[in-house]
Write an enzyme that holds these catalytic residues in place. Sequence first.
Site, PDB file in Angstrom:
ATOM      1  N   SER A 295       0.848  -1.085   0.150  1.00 20.87           N
ATOM      2  CA  SER A 295      -0.318   0.350  -0.096  1.00 20.87           C
ATOM      3  C   SER A 295       0.527   1.035  -0.203  1.00 20.87           C
ATOM      4  CB  SER A 295      -0.532  -0.104   1.436  1.00 20.87           C
ATOM      5  OG  SER A 295      -2.017   1.098   1.363  1.00 20.87           O
ATOM      6  N   ASP A 306      10.152   4.964 -10.322  1.00 24.99           N
ATOM      7  CA  ASP A 306       9.773   6.529 -11.531  1.00 24.99           C
ATOM      8  C   ASP A 306      10.294   6.919 -11.585  1.00 24.99           C
ATOM      9  OD1 ASP A 306       8.230   3.949 -11.789  1.00 24.99           O
ATOM     10  OD2 ASP A 306       6.256   5.182 -11.763  1.00 24.99           O
ATOM     11  N   LYS A 320      -0.737  -4.160  -3.047  1.00 32.79           N
ATOM     12  CA  LYS A 320      -1.935  -3.491  -3.005  1.00 32.79           C
ATOM     13  C   LYS A 320      -2.024  -1.901  -3.885  1.00 32.79           C
ATOM     14  CE  LYS A 320      -4.690  -2.352   1.270  1.00 32.79           C
ATOM     15  NZ  LYS A 320      -5.444  -0.532   0.690  1.00 32.79           N
TER      16      LYS A 320
END
Length: 384
Positions: A295, A306, A320
């Site tokens: 999460s 990224d 998640k």
Amino acid sequence: MNDNKKSFFMGVIFGMVVLFVINSFITNANLLYKRFILREMTTNQKISQIQDIVDTYYVNEYDKELMEETMYKGMIASLKDPYSYYMSEEELNLFLQDTEGNYVGIGIMVNLTEDEKILINKVFEGSPAQEIGLKVGDKIIKVKDKEVNLENYQSLVSDIKGEEGSKVKLTISREKENKTFDVDVTRRSLDVPTVEYKILEDNIGYISISQFDRVTYDQFKIAFDDLKNSNGLIIDLRNNPGGLLTTVNKITDMLVPEGTITYIEDKYGNRDYHKSDANAYNKPLTILVNKDSASASEVLSGAVKDFGVGKLVGETTYGKGVVQNMYTLPDNSGVKITMAKYYTPSGVCIQGTGIEPDYKVTNPLDNSRDLQLEKAIEVIKNWK
């Protein structure tokens, strides 16, 4: 008004009355057909009839309030979503206390396993759980003699908490030693330290975040500022089950340059973007993750990966990629429900797949060495 106009308007009114009567007849006939021919019932009619049967015929005493609570829990449990559940007023209060970073409990962090058990992934120093000998990796298979399953997982986690000084009975499976045993643990008021930090070899900073509560950002900022003169930073998110999106966004903002940290998208396609400013961490950075990093941990990990400002070391994360919101009902009970999916800056939803680390490293089962941490240190030392 002449007689022709008067006749016209009277005809219109008469026609409307006739149409209303016909519609009412058809509607009532349809309801009667469904009720007595097809034997269809409204939800309230069915609940009322079941209640009448229980009240009239059930031979034992029963808890009517418990029956109602179970019905509400069942409505949300039917979604078969482990992250969505109904909470009574008491359970909701315990949940809200937990996110504040202090609560009454036994001092453990847990998550749901694939075999529908409660896995202990952290035992806090000086806690009742540590004092009684509970360990990371232990599975709680029963709480107060109730077997754990997907439907009751959240309510049993709430049951582990409770009044200070009271005891809770847990049935523990310790698979490494092939044994199952019961323990009675006394609950205490606990302030949960969600951030721990230190200096490692070669002046490398290390920060461990156990979960993202309201207190976590302030704790992280203290650690981050104390380690600003280190040669690089390792952030340990292993076994971190997540927490508050607002908290992880503020921490991630300290690490990545200007851009999108994450965005969430609801069932209607509405998007909510969470942005970072231009300030960023400009030294070597590694993030430690494992299969229980979930999460909010994956929000931070996904953004760092990224943006290309750090390297991930360890195992593929939990996966998640959904967001829950809490809705409080007028009687102070509540429903926590999955209401959106979240996406990494590159537009990927990691639900069910997780995030692949840049360096895959698995620790030995006996925990004789922390190979993941060793690799993270090596990456910092050889940073280019």
